[in-house]
Every structure is written in structure tokens, then in C-alpha cells.
Design a protein around this motif. Structure first.
Motif, mmCIF file in Angstrom:
data_model
loop_
_atom_site.group_PDB
_atom_site.id
_atom_site.type_symbol
_atom_site.label_atom_id
_atom_site.label_comp_id
_atom_site.label_asym_id
_atom_site.label_seq_id
_atom_site.Cartn_x
_atom_site.Cartn_y
_atom_site.Cartn_z
ATOM 1 N N ALA A 10 26.043 74.014 27.956
ATOM 2 C CA ALA A 10 26.663 75.309 28.304
ATOM 3 C C ALA A 10 28.182 75.224 28.220
ATOM 4 N N SER A 11 28.732 74.072 28.600
ATOM 5 C CA SER A 11 30.179 73.879 28.504
ATOM 6 C C SER A 11 30.639 73.969 27.055
ATOM 7 N N TRP A 12 29.887 73.347 26.162
ATOM 8 C CA TRP A 12 30.239 73.436 24.738
ATOM 9 C C TRP A 12 30.104 74.882 24.242
ATOM 10 N N ARG A 13 29.008 75.547 24.606
ATOM 11 C CA ARG A 13 28.788 76.918 24.132
ATOM 12 C C ARG A 13 29.911 77.858 24.584
ATOM 13 N N SER A 14 30.399 77.644 25.802
ATOM 14 C CA SER A 14 31.393 78.574 26.343
ATOM 15 C C SER A 14 32.752 78.415 25.674
ATOM 16 N N ASP A 15 33.090 77.179 25.240
ATOM 17 C CA ASP A 15 34.386 76.947 24.599
ATOM 18 C C ASP A 15 34.299 75.708 23.715
#
Length: 636
Positions: A10-15
Motif C-alpha cells: 500500500a505504501s508503494w501504491r500510494s507514492d
């Protein structure tokens, strides 16, 4: 760390840019990148533009400077020759520097291409690092590759120098390399000016005056001489790796320096769970992408030790060699191909060799390179009592797209699935028209652009070919050419290459699903299913079975049982009526089954000997087995 995978993804997806910028902090930069991602560069964008670094510096120099020069970097173990040697980071740095100076003296500079055509010996790995040290671009060609294939790679890369050896060693035989190199240079339009030859004691090669030199003698003169690392752009090429089985113009996968290091370092900690000082063993060859990523570069980037293995999973001397090495060298994680485990299972189905070696610190087995059938996975789990992790990636990506990330958290295992997408990859399944399909529906597996750091930015000198081969069919996506489905939990199941989908009377059938069922039979060690032309149905499946060593039953009875298994598990729609027992299956040197070639032989159509085949005689055996059943050259 429960939920760590989901949080990380999710961290990668968000930024995405912030995610990879943080990961890039684990790499030493001579000059920090000015941008994390530049979408306007290349066919789909480039990572870490403006940054300057050096891969050899990150693999060796920084560890030595931080006081870890006496830690083990490589363990060389050759059960064929009997040689065993360990090399510290300091010793590897000294040898790499000497080779780098030797290359410099022979006119090799930043951006020049060097072909490495060598067996699995330490000098081959050191040569790769030496090229990286001076900014030269290495292109490793699997030792023993046919002369015409080597010539095509010489021409395409424009290599100025070849590093080779007098011979390679296979169980029971010596394979001369130098005559193949001589013939390749004679065929090639582009003539490398120099050739350095490592003379092995098993066979001494004749040298060509004015072109060839003794590798050891040339390097020995430069031992003790240091050459500093050449700064290179993050987007500069580190290597070219030509994909196996190419015909005509070879397809050169390019790897850059910056993104490659960032991705590999991230994967070692978060997917494989390896810490500095631990021993990681990728039982592969440097001629393949696994060897580049996980024998040479990734372990060194994180300060681990890596095993260089010159041998086979069986026959050097037996099916216990993997466990002898794991026990003797305190291997924590082993990475190999499913085909190696199928060979071990066939020879040692009761795990007698496994039980003979103490491996108290061995904690995981990773499998990739070909689809891992559930029965082989379950067998490995029972025998080893450690997590057995299937994961999926390609030469083009350079590191795992889909995995069970042990370094983050151990996810639930679903046999037959390499698990879930890693940060950097948004995986989709599309129909042939490019529309998304629902959970459990077979389709084309694609990756949403841009590809993450570490993946190929393009093909060598062939941007348009890259676009047409990978990007054109499904705009906005990278085409993997694999077929499969995603289940309701987000787990990906790779069923076959898209070319291996059988169209039987209008039904799209997966060869992988049928192979899964064949492998469930207790007497079957290994299998392959291909589609054979049929006038009525278009194609019908045919299964090839390799039996376990201790099986003494009538093969016809086993074949009938397998046919019934398919009918019970998949149904009459599969139209699976033919199973043929064979002694062995034709494979590439990297262990991939040559299903396409088997199919052409069965259909009686012209075919070309695959350049990467391990033993051509096996195709004659397959052809004879097919002829006895009325396929191939005889009327159907």
C-alpha cells in the motif's frame, strides 16, 4: 510483522516515487539522482536519472571500507573437479581490480562491450565485476553455446573482447570451449580484437597468435595494482543478456546500473530475508538471469556470501549434493529451478540423501524458472520441513514480480501459485481483446506501466523492437506472454506460456492445469503436456511422463491411470486420451522443458534444433516414442 506485506504494498501504491527513493538510500551514490522517475525517457521511462554510481563499488569497495574485508563473499564448490575455495570481500576486490586493469590495458573503456563465455568458475564472476568496475558492459553467454549463436551475440553487441576458458566440465566429459569461440569469431562480421583464455588443467587450448592471451598470465602481472571505480550514470547499461532460445536476430535485454541495484538490494532483504554475512545459494548459472541477479550482484549488494556451484542436482555424484553443500557451507536460503527438484525427487523419492545431512540453519527453499507443480512443492515441504516458496519473474524483469515475501512476512501458501504481486508491480489478467477478466478466469498476464526499477528499460539498440514485442499488444501494459488467472484473494496462478494454451474444440485449456494432475500420480516424477494438431478438434493434449526410478509397473497401466485422472479432475472437455512414458524430457540448459519443439515433432512440421538444448539426443527419443504411437512422421 503481521500485515507487513499489505502495508508495504500500500505504501508503494500510494507514492511509488517516494517508495523507491527511500529504497535507493541503501545504495551508495557518487552523485544523487536529480529525479526518481522520468517518464519522458525511453519507451516507458527511466529510473534515477542524473544519479552517478558504480555497481562494483556497491558490491565490494563499500564493504571493505566499512571493515568487512575479511568476511566471506563467495564459496566456490565444484563436485566435478573437486575444487573448493572461499574468497573474502578483500580478496575478491583485489582480483577484480587486477582483471579490470588487464581489460584497461587492452583498450576496454566505459561503454565498451565484453563477452564472457565461461563455465561456472570464480574467474567468470570476477570478470563480470571487473567490467562493472570500469563501466564496460558485459554480455555473458552460456558456456558451450553453439558457435553460430555466440557469433550472433558478438555481432549484435559489437563486443571488443572475449573472456573465455579452455573448457567446461560436465559429468563424465570435458566440453572444449575454445574451438567454439574460434568458429564464432570466424562467422561473426564484427571481430573482437582480443580474447583472454583461462586455461583449465582438464584441457589446454591452442591460442591464436596476435589475438589470444593466457588469462591467468595476463592478470597475474596486474595483481596488487588497483584501479578506482569509474562513475557511471544510473541509466547507463551494466549488462546485456540475450534471451535463451532466440532465432535470427538475438534479443538483448538491457540492465541499467542504478535501478538494478536498488531493486536487487530491496529484494534480498524483503523477499528472501537475507542478512549481511549469511550464505545465500542460487543454484543456477551466470549465463542466465538468475545467475546475474542472485549469484553475483544481489548477495554482494547486501554483504552476504554467495555459492558458485559447478555441478548438477543429480549425478555429481548423487542426488544429495545440494544437501551436502547446504550443510557444509551453512546455507540459509537456497534458490533453484523446479526442474532440479523434480530430478532430485525422481532419484531420491524417500529423501534418504536429505536425511543424511544436518542443516540446522537452513530456513527456506525458493523455486523459479519454470512453473512449480504442486506435487513437487508438497514433496519438498515434507522432506525439508521449511517454507518452500514458488516465485515468478522473467529475464526481462531481473527480480521477482510475484512472490511470498519472507523478509516482510510469511503469507499463506497456496500450492500452484507464486503468491502475490511485489511492490512495483500491478498485475492484471486480460482477455485477447485487452479487457479485464474476473477472478479465476484464464487470460493474458500483463503488468501496468511503468515497470519498476531493475526491469529492462529497452532492448539493446532496439527501442522499436522492444515496443512491438512487449508494449504494443496491450497499450499501457507490459506483456509477459504468460497465461494464468488471479483468484479472489489476489493470488496469481501461472498456468503456461500463452503459446502453450490449447484450443480444443473451442475450449481454451491450460497445459499447466493438466500437468498438475499428471504429477499427482504417485509413480510420476515429471511430466509435460503439449497440444497436438487434430483435424476435428483443432488441437488435443498429449502428456509425456517420466517415472520415478523405483517404479516397476507396466507403463501402459500408469498411462491409463493418468488419462483417467485428467478425466476425473478436469473432465471430458480436456479430450486428454494420450499419455506416453519417456525416459527423460528435452530441456534447455536452464531447465525449461522444450514444449514447443515437442509439439512440432508431434505435428510432423519442420523444426529447428533449439540453441539452448541440454542434450539433443533426447529429441530423437521423443520422436521415436511419438512414432510408435502414430504421431510425427507416420500417418495420424
Amino acid at each position: 510483522m503481521q500485515g507487513s506485506y499489505r502495508q508495504t504494498y500500500a505504501s508503494w501504491r500510494s507514492d511509488p516515487e517516494a517508495f523507491w527513493r527511500e529504497a535507493a538510500a541503501d545504495i551508495d551514490w557518487f552523485k544523487q539522482p536529480t529525479r526518481t522517475f522520468s517518464p519522458e525517457y525511453g519507451p516507458y521511462g527511466r529510473w534515477f536519472a542524473g544519479g552517478e554510481t558504480n555497481t562494483c563499488f556497491n558490491c565490494l569497495d563499500r564493504h571493505v571500507r566499512s571493515g568487512r574485508g575479511d568476511d566471506t563473499a563467495f564459496i566456490y564448490d565444484s563436485p566435478i573437479s573437486g575444487a573448493k575455495t572461499a574468497f573474502t570481500y578483500g580478496e575478491v576486490l583485489a582480483e577484480v581490480s587486477a582483471i579490470a586493469v588487464t581489460l584497461h590495458e587492452r583498450g576496454i573503456a566505459k561503454g565498451d562491450r565484453v563477452i564472457i563465455y565461461m563455465p561456472m568458475v570464480p574467474q567468470a564472476v570476477f570478470a563480470m565485476l571487473a567490467c562493472a568496475r570500469i563501466g564496460a558492459v558485459h554480455s555473458v553467454v552460456f558456456g558451450g553455446f553453439a558457435a553460430n549463436e555466440l557469433a550472433a551475440r558478438i555481432d549484435d553487441s559489437g563486443a571488443k573482447l572475449i573472456l573465455t576458458a579452455s573448457c567446461g566440465l560436465e559429468p563424465g566429459r570435458v566440453v572444449p570451449y575454445k574451438p567454439l569461440v574460434d568458429l564464432a569469431i570466424a562467422i561473426a562480421k564484427s571481430k573482437p580484437a582480443r580474447c583472454l583464455v583461462l586455461q583449465r588443467p582438464q584441457l589446454v587450448a591452442e591460442l591464436v597468435d596476435g589475438r589470444d592471451e593466457d588469462f591467468e598470465a595476463a592478470v597475474a602481472r596486474n595483481r596488487g595494482v588497483n584501479v578506482e571505480c569509474t562513475p557511471v550514470e544510473a541509466t547507463d547499461e551494466l549488462y546485456i543478456l540475450y534471451t535463451s532460445g532466440t532465432t535470427g536476430q538475438p534479443k538483448g535485454v538491457v540492465r541499467d546500473n542504478g535501478g538494478h541495484m536498488v531493486a536487487l538490494a530491496w529484494s534480498m532483504a524483503n523477499i528472501f530475508g537475507i542478512k549481511p554475512g549469511e550464505v545465500f545459494w542460487a543454484a543456477s548459472d551466470i549465463g542466465w538471469v538468475v545467475g546475474h541477479s542472485y549469484i553475483v550482484y544481489a548477495p554482494l549488494l547486501v554483504g552476504a556470501a554467495s555459492v558458485i556451484f559447478e555441478g548438477k542436482p543429480v549425478g555429481t555424484p548423487d542426488a544429495g549434493v545440494f544437501w551436502r553443500i547446504a550443510s557444509e557451507h551453512d546455507v540459509r536460503v537456497l534458490f533453484t529451478a523446479p526442474t532440479a527438484f523434480r530430478a532430485i525427487r525422481r532419484e531420491d523419492s524417500d529423501g534418504i540423501h536429505i536425511k543424511a545431512y544436518a542443516m540446522p540453519n537452513f530456513r527456506a527453499l525458493f523455486l523459479a524458472g519454470e512453473r512449480a507443480d504442486p506435487e513437487t512443492l508438497k514433496w519438498a515441504e515434507r522432506m525439508l520441513d521449511v517454507p518452500v516458496i514458488d516465485h515468478w519473474w522473467q529475464t526481462e524483469t531481473g527480480w521477482p514480480m510475484v512472490a511470498n515475501p519472507l523478509g516482510l512476512e510469511a503469507l499463506t501458501v497456496k500450492h500452484g501459485s507464486p503468491s502475490v504481486a511485489m511492490p512495483g508491480y500491478r498485475i492484471h489478467v486480460l482477455d485477447d481483446a485487452g479487457h479485464p477478466v474476473g477472478p479465476g478466469t484464464l487470460g493474458n498476464i500483463v503488468v501496468e506501466l511503468p515497470l519498476p526499477p531493475g526491469c529492462l528499460p529497452t532492448l539493446w539498440n532496439a527501442d522499436e523492437r522492444f515496443r512491438s514485442a512487449y508494449l504494443a499488444e496491450f497499450p499501457g501494459y507490459y506483456k509477459t506472454a504468460d497465461a494464468g488467472y488471479i483468484d479472489e484473494d489476489g493470488y496469481l496462478f501461472i498456468m503456461s506460456r500463452t503459446d502453450d494454451i490449447i484450443n480444443c474444440a473451442g475450449h481454451r485449456l491450460s497445459t499447466g492445469a493438466m500437468e498438475e494432475v499428471c504429477a499427482m500420480h504417485p509413480d510420476v516424477a515429471e511430466c509435460a503436456v503439449v497440444g497436438i494438431a487434430d483435424q476435428l478438434k483443432g488441437q488435443v493434449p498429449c502428456g509425456f511422463l517420466v517415472l520415478k526410478k523405483n517404479v516397476s509397473r507396466e507403463t501402459s497401466a500408469i498411462e491409463s491411470e493418468v488419462v483417467q485422472l485428467i478425466r476425473d479432475s478436469i473432465g471430458p472437455v480436456a479430450a486428454f486420451k494420450t499419455a506416453i512414458t519417456v525416459d527423460r524430457l528435452p530441456k534447455t540448459r536452464s531447465g525449461k522443458i522444450l514444449r514447443g519443439t515437442i509439439q512440432k515433432i508431434a505435428d510432423g512440421v519442420p523444426w529447428k534444433m533449439p540453441a539452448t538444448i541440454d542434450d539433443p539426443i533426447i529429441l530423437e527419443e521423443i520422436a521415436e516414442a511419438l512414432r510408435k504411437r502414430g504421431f510425427g512422421s507416420l500417418p495420424m
